[in-house]
Scaffold this motif. Sequence first.
Motif, PDB file in Angstrom:
ATOM      1  N   PHE A   1     -15.237 -41.306  33.301  1.00 17.01           N
ATOM      2  CA  PHE A   1     -15.819 -40.793  32.051  1.00 17.01           C
ATOM      3  C   PHE A   1     -16.264 -41.937  31.146  1.00 17.01           C
ATOM      4  O   PHE A   1     -16.758 -41.706  30.045  1.00 17.01           O
ATOM      5  CB  PHE A   1     -14.809 -39.877  31.344  1.00 17.01           C
ATOM      6  CG  PHE A   1     -14.532 -38.623  32.129  1.00 17.01           C
ATOM      7  CD1 PHE A   1     -15.380 -37.529  32.027  1.00 17.01           C
ATOM      8  CD2 PHE A   1     -13.467 -38.554  33.010  1.00 17.01           C
ATOM      9  CE1 PHE A   1     -15.165 -36.383  32.786  1.00 17.01           C
ATOM     10  CE2 PHE A   1     -13.234 -37.415  33.775  1.00 17.01           C
ATOM     11  CZ  PHE A   1     -14.085 -36.326  33.660  1.00 17.01           C
ATOM     12  N   SER A   2     -16.078 -43.180  31.613  1.00 19.83           N
ATOM     13  CA  SER A   2     -16.432 -44.339  30.770  1.00 19.83           C
ATOM     14  C   SER A   2     -17.896 -44.357  30.395  1.00 19.83           C
ATOM     15  O   SER A   2     -18.257 -44.726  29.287  1.00 19.83           O
ATOM     16  CB  SER A   2     -16.118 -45.645  31.502  1.00 19.83           C
ATOM     17  OG  SER A   2     -14.735 -45.846  31.581  1.00 19.83           O
ATOM     18  N   LYS A   3     -18.755 -44.005  31.339  1.00 21.06           N
ATOM     19  CA  LYS A   3     -20.187 -44.145  31.104  1.00 21.06           C
ATOM     20  C   LYS A   3     -20.806 -42.867  30.560  1.00 21.06           C
ATOM     21  O   LYS A   3     -21.854 -42.919  29.926  1.00 21.06           O
ATOM     22  CB  LYS A   3     -20.902 -44.566  32.401  1.00 21.06           C
ATOM     23  CG  LYS A   3     -20.177 -45.647  33.203  1.00 21.06           C
ATOM     24  CD  LYS A   3     -20.090 -46.972  32.482  1.00 21.06           C
ATOM     25  CE  LYS A   3     -19.246 -47.964  33.259  1.00 21.06           C
ATOM     26  NZ  LYS A   3     -19.185 -49.284  32.622  1.00 21.06           N
ATOM     27  N   ILE A   4     -20.185 -41.707  30.824  1.00 16.82           N
ATOM     28  CA  ILE A   4     -20.780 -40.451  30.363  1.00 16.82           C
ATOM     29  C   ILE A   4     -20.111 -39.927  29.094  1.00 16.82           C
ATOM     30  O   ILE A   4     -20.674 -39.073  28.421  1.00 16.82           O
ATOM     31  CB  ILE A   4     -20.768 -39.361  31.468  1.00 16.82           C
ATOM     32  CG1 ILE A   4     -19.357 -39.132  32.016  1.00 16.82           C
ATOM     33  CG2 ILE A   4     -21.736 -39.740  32.583  1.00 16.82           C
ATOM     34  CD1 ILE A   4     -19.277 -37.980  33.019  1.00 16.82           C
ATOM     35  N   VAL A   5     -18.919 -40.412  28.780  1.00 19.74           N
ATOM     36  CA  VAL A   5     -18.295 -40.105  27.473  1.00 19.74           C
ATOM     37  C   VAL A   5     -18.230 -41.430  26.717  1.00 19.74           C
ATOM     38  O   VAL A   5     -19.100 -41.708  25.903  1.00 19.74           O
ATOM     39  CB  VAL A   5     -16.915 -39.439  27.635  1.00 19.74           C
ATOM     40  CG1 VAL A   5     -16.297 -39.178  26.273  1.00 19.74           C
ATOM     41  CG2 VAL A   5     -17.032 -38.127  28.419  1.00 19.74           C
TER      42      VAL A   5
ATOM     43  N   GLU B   1     -10.789 -31.174  27.214  1.00 18.78           N
ATOM     44  CA  GLU B   1     -11.325 -30.254  26.194  1.00 18.78           C
ATOM     45  C   GLU B   1     -12.832 -30.444  26.035  1.00 18.78           C
ATOM     46  O   GLU B   1     -13.577 -29.479  25.862  1.00 18.78           O
ATOM     47  CB  GLU B   1     -10.622 -30.473  24.846  1.00 18.78           C
ATOM     48  CG  GLU B   1      -9.175 -30.045  24.815  1.00 18.78           C
ATOM     49  CD  GLU B   1      -8.977 -28.538  24.974  1.00 18.78           C
ATOM     50  OE1 GLU B   1      -9.936 -27.762  24.755  1.00 18.78           O
ATOM     51  OE2 GLU B   1      -7.858 -28.132  25.345  1.00 18.78           O
ATOM     52  N   LEU B   2     -13.280 -31.681  26.108  1.00 19.26           N
ATOM     53  CA  LEU B   2     -14.717 -31.958  25.993  1.00 19.26           C
ATOM     54  C   LEU B   2     -15.468 -31.282  27.147  1.00 19.26           C
ATOM     55  O   LEU B   2     -16.489 -30.622  26.935  1.00 19.26           O
ATOM     56  CB  LEU B   2     -14.956 -33.475  26.014  1.00 19.26           C
ATOM     57  CG  LEU B   2     -16.397 -33.896  25.770  1.00 19.26           C
ATOM     58  CD1 LEU B   2     -16.663 -34.023  24.279  1.00 19.26           C
ATOM     59  CD2 LEU B   2     -16.699 -35.228  26.449  1.00 19.26           C
ATOM     60  N   CYS B   3     -14.929 -31.425  28.342  1.00 20.73           N
ATOM     61  CA  CYS B   3     -15.602 -30.874  29.534  1.00 20.73           C
ATOM     62  C   CYS B   3     -15.521 -29.350  29.539  1.00 20.73           C
ATOM     63  O   CYS B   3     -16.541 -28.671  29.699  1.00 20.73           O
ATOM     64  CB  CYS B   3     -14.948 -31.419  30.803  1.00 20.73           C
ATOM     65  SG  CYS B   3     -15.098 -33.192  30.988  1.00 20.73           S
ATOM     66  N   ALA B   4     -14.308 -28.824  29.361  1.00 17.08           N
ATOM     67  CA  ALA B   4     -14.122 -27.370  29.467  1.00 17.08           C
ATOM     68  C   ALA B   4     -14.826 -26.650  28.322  1.00 17.08           C
ATOM     69  O   ALA B   4     -15.273 -25.517  28.481  1.00 17.08           O
ATOM     70  CB  ALA B   4     -12.629 -27.046  29.461  1.00 17.08           C
ATOM     71  N   GLY B   5     -14.944 -27.302  27.177  1.00 18.19           N
ATOM     72  CA  GLY B   5     -15.602 -26.687  26.024  1.00 18.19           C
ATOM     73  C   GLY B   5     -17.119 -26.723  26.128  1.00 18.19           C
ATOM     74  O   GLY B   5     -17.823 -26.260  25.232  1.00 18.19           O
ATOM     75  N   GLY B   6     -17.643 -27.302  27.200  1.00 15.48           N
ATOM     76  CA  GLY B   6     -19.088 -27.279  27.431  1.00 15.48           C
ATOM     77  C   GLY B   6     -19.864 -28.366  26.712  1.00 15.48           C
ATOM     78  O   GLY B   6     -21.097 -28.314  26.660  1.00 15.48           O
TER      79      GLY B   6
ATOM     80  N   LEU C   1     -19.873 -31.630  27.492  1.00 18.78           N
ATOM     81  CA  LEU C   1     -20.161 -32.832  28.282  1.00 18.78           C
ATOM     82  C   LEU C   1     -21.667 -33.019  28.506  1.00 18.78           C
ATOM     83  O   LEU C   1     -22.186 -34.134  28.402  1.00 18.78           O
ATOM     84  CB  LEU C   1     -19.420 -32.783  29.628  1.00 18.78           C
ATOM     85  CG  LEU C   1     -19.617 -34.026  30.506  1.00 18.78           C
ATOM     86  CD1 LEU C   1     -19.027 -35.270  29.830  1.00 18.78           C
ATOM     87  CD2 LEU C   1     -18.997 -33.832  31.876  1.00 18.78           C
ATOM     88  N   ASP C   2     -22.358 -31.930  28.791  1.00 20.43           N
ATOM     89  CA  ASP C   2     -23.790 -32.062  29.080  1.00 20.43           C
ATOM     90  C   ASP C   2     -24.539 -32.654  27.892  1.00 20.43           C
ATOM     91  O   ASP C   2     -25.430 -33.497  28.063  1.00 20.43           O
ATOM     92  CB  ASP C   2     -24.390 -30.701  29.463  1.00 20.43           C
ATOM     93  CG  ASP C   2     -23.969 -30.278  30.862  1.00 20.43           C
ATOM     94  OD1 ASP C   2     -23.426 -31.128  31.590  1.00 20.43           O
ATOM     95  OD2 ASP C   2     -24.172 -29.105  31.206  1.00 20.43           O
ATOM     96  N   ALA C   3     -24.178 -32.206  26.696  1.00 20.07           N
ATOM     97  CA  ALA C   3     -24.852 -32.742  25.502  1.00 20.07           C
ATOM     98  C   ALA C   3     -24.503 -34.217  25.304  1.00 20.07           C
ATOM     99  O   ALA C   3     -25.358 -35.025  24.905  1.00 20.07           O
ATOM    100  CB  ALA C   3     -24.454 -31.933  24.266  1.00 20.07           C
ATOM    101  N   ALA C   4     -23.251 -34.581  25.607  1.00 20.36           N
ATOM    102  CA  ALA C   4     -22.846 -35.994  25.483  1.00 20.36           C
ATOM    103  C   ALA C   4     -23.646 -36.849  26.470  1.00 20.36           C
ATOM    104  O   ALA C   4     -24.121 -37.947  26.129  1.00 20.36           O
ATOM    105  CB  ALA C   4     -21.344 -36.129  25.746  1.00 20.36           C
ATOM    106  N   ILE C   5     -23.813 -36.341  27.684  1.00 20.37           N
ATOM    107  CA  ILE C   5     -24.589 -37.088  28.688  1.00 20.37           C
ATOM    108  C   ILE C   5     -26.051 -37.191  28.242  1.00 20.37           C
ATOM    109  O   ILE C   5     -26.672 -38.259  28.331  1.00 20.37           O
ATOM    110  CB  ILE C   5     -24.478 -36.408  30.077  1.00 20.37           C
ATOM    111  CG1 ILE C   5     -23.041 -36.506  30.599  1.00 20.37           C
ATOM    112  CG2 ILE C   5     -25.448 -37.032  31.066  1.00 20.37           C
ATOM    113  CD1 ILE C   5     -22.772 -35.726  31.888  1.00 20.37           C
ATOM    114  N   ALA C   6     -26.588 -36.079  27.735  1.00 20.96           N
ATOM    115  CA  ALA C   6     -28.001 -36.077  27.317  1.00 20.96           C
ATOM    116  C   ALA C   6     -28.230 -37.104  26.206  1.00 20.96           C
ATOM    117  O   ALA C   6     -29.262 -37.800  26.177  1.00 20.96           O
ATOM    118  CB  ALA C   6     -28.402 -34.681  26.844  1.00 20.96           C
TER     119      ALA C   6
END
Length: 385
Positions: free
Chosen positions: A203-207, A247-252, A254-259
């Motif tokens: 998660f270092s690079k995507i979070v 919580e970040l992933c399950a709460g949906g 993650l995609d916005a963080a990656i974007a």
Amino acid sequence: MSVISFGRGMPSVDIVDMDALEAAAHRAFRRDRAGIAGYGPPAGHPPLRSWIAERHGVDLERVFISNGSMQAMSFLFDHVLRPGDAALVESPTFDLTLRALRRRGADVHGIAVDADGLNVDAVAAALDAGVPARLLHVVPNFQNPTGTTLPPERRRALVELLSDRGVLLLEDDPYADLRFAGTPLAPMLGTAAPDEIVYSSSFSKIVCPGVRVGYLIAPPPVVSALEEASLETYLSANTLSQAVVYELCAGGALDAAIAKAVAGLAERARTLVTALRRELPDARFTVPEGGYFVWLELAPDTDAVALSQELEADQVTVMPGTCFTVSGGRHALRLSYASVTPPEIDEGIARLAAVYRAHRGSVDGTASAATMPAAAGASHDRQGA
Ligand SMILES: Cc1ncc(COP(=O)(O)O)c(C=O)c1O
């Protein structure tokens, strides 16, 4: 003059979704106070393990979470390698992988990387020449440090080549989701036999690196050995961080963080490529389709270590190519665009070009094309060097 750093493979905070992370931390504190206050199981926070297993379509018992993927790979090296065992790596490769392997006394063989990543024919040549490799480490997407990506046919050829040869394939893939051009490629994880591959991500690079949460997907007996290592090293990986990431992933979110990260990186890469073509028109590099890095090949008589020291005086930080190779890389620099804004990139490359011209002993311009390497990757050292 302020410092402009192309040195570290780390995102600046403005392309990290810190608000989403903060909200996830609040949710983690509300959901399970006792859980995050204690030690967790040595293979990782159960809900995050399940989420990772589902994301990659693998059985839960293949997932091992640790404080960053580098830690997990270190555990893996301890488990798989004995001093003197041969390991194949890309050359150039991630400097800390090289260091971790050398620290364990591995006999490290560098395999050439070209504009399409690892040269699989060179892997075959090394194996045919009798190199008794136990493990091959490869970064298939937006490789650190060259920014190159292994095309599907090379992925297929590599899996086929290593099949039944007793060489563990370590697919180190933390940049896969940071693609800003081209088409996403399937990982080798899905095509290699489950007992012949270990897949690593983070998660270092995507979070962000500060969460220090990474993971391996490995054969269950290997996961059991890694659990022992986890227990004996730190009892369990950081429970609080894993719960926040979950919580970040399950709460949906993650995609916005990656974007957010991808949008920032795309603009930075575009700016860097334009600046390099303008300021250093004879330098060679592969235009990245994602990730953090550009590998800049300068004239063969450039001393990259001296150049990087000269750049320090002008407040520009870069990594000399020699940090990333088994041998070679003497005239190359790794540039990370992850932590520099577009204006900093323009300013930093202008400074770099001026220092480079001085380094080459010419006040008015670039080296002649005849003195530059013939093609991207042409100067990389060959396997076994
Ligand atoms: C190829 C590669 N693997 C692993 C890592 C380390 O990741 P982590 O922060 O999960 O330990 C990095 C960090 O730069 C990397 O470039």
